[in-house]
Design a protein around this motif. Structure first.
Motif, mmCIF file in Angstrom:
data_model
loop_
_atom_site.group_PDB
_atom_site.id
_atom_site.type_symbol
_atom_site.label_atom_id
_atom_site.label_comp_id
_atom_site.label_asym_id
_atom_site.label_seq_id
_atom_site.Cartn_x
_atom_site.Cartn_y
_atom_site.Cartn_z
ATOM 1 N N THR A 46 -51.461 -95.827 104.523
ATOM 2 C CA THR A 46 -50.932 -94.526 103.385
ATOM 3 C C THR A 46 -50.373 -93.624 103.843
ATOM 4 N N LEU A 47 -49.471 -92.998 102.279
ATOM 5 C CA LEU A 47 -48.501 -92.156 103.379
ATOM 6 C C LEU A 47 -49.007 -90.888 101.864
ATOM 7 N N ASP A 48 -48.491 -90.229 101.855
ATOM 8 C CA ASP A 48 -49.227 -88.747 100.927
ATOM 9 C C ASP A 48 -47.430 -87.623 101.510
ATOM 10 N N LEU A 49 -46.538 -88.074 100.434
ATOM 11 C CA LEU A 49 -45.477 -87.019 100.745
ATOM 12 C C LEU A 49 -45.919 -85.601 101.087
ATOM 13 N N GLY A 50 -46.830 -85.766 99.966
ATOM 14 C CA GLY A 50 -47.236 -84.096 99.602
ATOM 15 C C GLY A 50 -48.279 -83.129 100.697
ATOM 16 N N LEU A 51 -48.413 -84.135 101.977
ATOM 17 C CA LEU A 51 -49.119 -83.987 103.297
ATOM 18 C C LEU A 51 -48.014 -84.076 104.283
ATOM 19 N N LEU A 52 -47.563 -84.657 103.849
ATOM 20 C CA LEU A 52 -45.929 -85.121 105.560
ATOM 21 C C LEU A 52 -45.428 -83.672 105.076
ATOM 22 N N ALA A 53 -45.363 -82.957 104.216
ATOM 23 C CA ALA A 53 -44.331 -82.045 104.066
ATOM 24 C C ALA A 53 -45.139 -80.807 105.208
ATOM 25 N N ASP A 54 -46.115 -80.394 105.428
ATOM 26 C CA ASP A 54 -46.921 -79.364 106.050
ATOM 27 C C ASP A 54 -47.738 -79.909 107.020
ATOM 28 N N ASN A 55 -47.706 -81.178 107.601
ATOM 29 C CA ASN A 55 -47.995 -82.081 108.101
ATOM 30 C C ASN A 55 -47.415 -83.490 109.085
ATOM 31 N N PRO A 56 -45.935 -83.038 110.037
ATOM 32 C CA PRO A 56 -45.517 -84.460 110.329
ATOM 33 C C PRO A 56 -46.231 -84.969 110.745
ATOM 34 N N GLU A 57 -47.125 -85.001 111.618
ATOM 35 C CA GLU A 57 -47.837 -86.219 112.509
ATOM 36 C C GLU A 57 -48.639 -86.537 111.065
ATOM 37 N N HIS A 58 -49.370 -86.203 109.889
ATOM 38 C CA HIS A 58 -49.489 -87.063 108.935
ATOM 39 C C HIS A 58 -49.208 -88.675 108.691
ATOM 40 N N PHE A 59 -47.949 -89.370 108.803
ATOM 41 C CA PHE A 59 -48.060 -90.854 109.146
ATOM 42 C C PHE A 59 -46.785 -91.269 110.595
ATOM 43 N N GLN A 60 -47.958 -91.571 111.094
ATOM 44 C CA GLN A 60 -47.371 -93.091 112.301
ATOM 45 C C GLN A 60 -45.907 -93.872 111.891
ATOM 46 N N TRP A 61 -45.107 -93.632 111.675
ATOM 47 C CA TRP A 61 -44.104 -94.055 111.939
ATOM 48 C C TRP A 61 -43.890 -95.844 112.628
ATOM 49 N N PRO A 62 -43.813 -96.715 111.912
ATOM 50 C CA PRO A 62 -43.919 -98.333 112.249
ATOM 51 C C PRO A 62 -42.827 -98.683 113.180
ATOM 52 N N GLU A 63 -43.555 -98.853 113.863
ATOM 53 C CA GLU A 63 -42.194 -99.491 115.286
ATOM 54 C C GLU A 63 -41.653 -100.871 114.396
ATOM 55 N N ASN A 64 -40.036 -100.602 115.070
ATOM 56 C CA ASN A 64 -39.449 -101.886 115.207
ATOM 57 C C ASN A 64 -39.086 -101.813 113.434
ATOM 58 N N THR A 65 -38.874 -100.601 112.561
ATOM 59 C CA THR A 65 -38.554 -100.387 111.160
ATOM 60 C C THR A 65 -37.101 -100.253 110.945
ATOM 61 N N GLU A 66 -36.649 -100.827 110.581
ATOM 62 C CA GLU A 66 -35.488 -101.298 110.100
ATOM 63 C C GLU A 66 -34.527 -100.278 109.292
ATOM 64 N N LEU A 67 -34.807 -100.539 108.522
ATOM 65 C CA LEU A 67 -34.474 -99.538 106.724
ATOM 66 C C LEU A 67 -36.174 -99.241 106.450
ATOM 67 N N LEU A 68 -35.807 -97.923 106.107
ATOM 68 C CA LEU A 68 -36.633 -96.760 105.190
ATOM 69 C C LEU A 68 -35.714 -97.060 103.361
ATOM 70 N N ILE A 69 -36.994 -97.603 102.071
ATOM 71 C CA ILE A 69 -36.786 -97.513 101.472
ATOM 72 C C ILE A 69 -37.466 -96.074 100.847
ATOM 73 N N ASN A 70 -37.010 -95.593 100.098
ATOM 74 C CA ASN A 70 -38.074 -94.087 99.829
ATOM 75 C C ASN A 70 -37.836 -94.740 97.339
ATOM 76 N N ALA A 71 -38.751 -94.653 97.660
ATOM 77 C CA ALA A 71 -39.049 -95.081 95.929
ATOM 78 C C ALA A 71 -40.573 -94.264 95.193
ATOM 79 N N ALA A 72 -40.760 -93.197 96.481
ATOM 80 C CA ALA A 72 -41.335 -92.424 95.282
ATOM 81 C C ALA A 72 -40.943 -90.960 94.818
#
Length: 418
Positions: A46-72
């Motif tokens: 679960t990731l809500d960018l609106g919540l992430l804007a106010d709380n950087p701890e809202h989302f736990q970055w997945p380990e070993n991620t090589e590429l982020l694709i932002n289609a939001a």
């Protein structure tokens, strides 16, 4: 490749998710409601960018991620909401990618950075510029109008396509639409030929077209001749914009009015020079979508719904107004008089009004339609037993109930399930 796909439940995200998974990539997909699209082997967070804007701890970055694709992305008339999601929330996401050394593929929009008076495009541009400033290995794609099954814009154009006379906000502005399959193909090609320097690339179709030309291609794919078009008058468009901004209409608001009147063109050559991919002409991609039956359904639903609302609210108004005495006479024919007759007419009218209002609210519509079916069947059965001569009315007032029952069933069966 280990890929974090943000916005995986949206139009672009869904198509990318299926293509990336089919090409053997390991995907962690995110949406505001986790697991909203089921794809075998895909993990959801679960990731809500609106919540992430106010709380950087809202989302736990997945380990070993090589590429982020932002289609939001967000279709909203609220500048504050757009800023929170498409600017601040997206920038916070880019900070996480930079912190963990991941490449970034940002899906922006053609026109971002060139039209600062349109909040949707300006907030995209703010995030794009921030990403470029991080010094990470990034590619920013700015697609033109994307068409295909499941898209919001595609749905509106498909809904308009059956009409013989189509009113539009503008008839002359040009864009370079492309099919969603071509956009997905461009992304896959980029993953195979990632540029060595940060890039901002337009992703456009090969043919500049006006909106009437686009709709005519959709009509041709469904077996229909070209339509006739008219431009919505400025006063009428102004009223629609005021209502759209007030009620949050995505298809008609101040932003959409501005964008409708402007050319939005790009050069396909930079993308082709980087990864060798060129989009096909739109007409060659219109196979399987749009479909005439679905387009007609989309076109008729709001018309039928508006008619049913008018019928139920109109019946309530007539029964409480000029038709009140007529209603009492009908009750008298059925042997009901006095206070009980008045109660029956007034309560029936109020119930009709409540059911008409219920059709206006999406959350209550299914219940209202079911109740209307029960009420019409009950009315019809009562008249058949107690007042059977009404079946022989030359205007077929009771027989027309059968048509309304069929329309109500159709609306119930085609009502989207949330």
């Amino acid at each position: 490749m280990n890929i974090l796909l943000v916005g995986a439940s949206g139009f672009v995200g869904r198509h990318l998710l299926n293509a990336l998974a089919a090409n053997g990539h390991q995907i962690i997909a995110t949406s505001r409601r986790c697991g909203s699209v089921s794809v075998p082997g895909v993990a959801w967070q679960t990731l809500d960018l609106g919540l992430l804007a106010d709380n950087p701890e809202h989302f736990q970055w997945p380990e070993n991620t090589e590429l982020l694709i932002n289609a939001a992305g967000l279709l909203s008339v609220s500048s504050d909401e757009l800023d929170r999601v498409q600017s601040r929330g997206t920038c916070a996401l880019f900070d996480l990618a930079a912190k963990h050394g991941a490449r970034v593929l940002q899906i922006s929009a053609l026109g971002a950075g060139e039209q600062p008076d349109i909040p949707f495009l300006e907030t995209k541009a703010v995030a794009d510029q921030y990403l470029l400033g991080l010094g990470s290995p990034v590619v920013i794609l700015r697609p033109s109008l994307l068409l295909g099954a499941g898209g919001a814009s595609s749905g509106w154009l498909s809904r308009l396509s059956p009409l013989p006379l189509i009113a539009l906000l503008d008839l002359n502005a040009q864009s370079q639409p492309l099919h969603i399959d071509d956009f997905v193909g461009a992304v896959l090609a980029l993953l195979r030929s990632w540029p060595t320097q940060p890039m901002v690339l337009p992703v456009v179709g090969p043919q500049p077209m006006t909106l009437p030309q686009v709709i005519d291609q959709l009509r041709d794919a469904q077996g229909w001749a070209p339509a006739r078009y008219m431009k919505v008058s400025a006063p009428l468009a102004g009223v629609g914009v005021l209502l759209g901004d007030q009620f949050g209409w995505r298809a008609l608001n101040k932003q959409s009015l501005k964008m409708a009147g402007r050319d939005n063109l790009g050069d396909p050559e930079p993308l082709a020079s980087i990864c060798g991919y060129r989009a096909l002409p739109l007409a060659s991609r219109l196979i399987g979508w749009p479909q005439a039956g679905q387009s007609v359904t989309l076109a008729l639903r709001p018309i039928f719904l508006a008619v049913m609302i008018l019928i139920w609210l109109g019946t309530a108004a007539v029964c409480l107004g000029p038709g009140y005495e007529w209603g009492l006479r009908i009750m008298s024919e059925a042997g009901i008089t006095g206070g009980l007759a008045r109660l029956a007419v007034i309560s029936g009218a109020l119930l009709d009004g409540v059911l008409g209002l219920g059709l206006l609210a999406t959350r209550w519509r299914r219940l209202a339609l079911r109740t209307q079916l029960g009420l019409m069947l009950g009315y019809t059965a009562f008249i058949t037993v107690v007042l059977p001569h009404y079946w022989f009315d030359p205007y077929a007032a009771v027989a027309k109930n059968l048509v309304l029952i069929v329309v109500t069933l159709w609306l119930l069966w085609t009502e989207p399930r949330k």
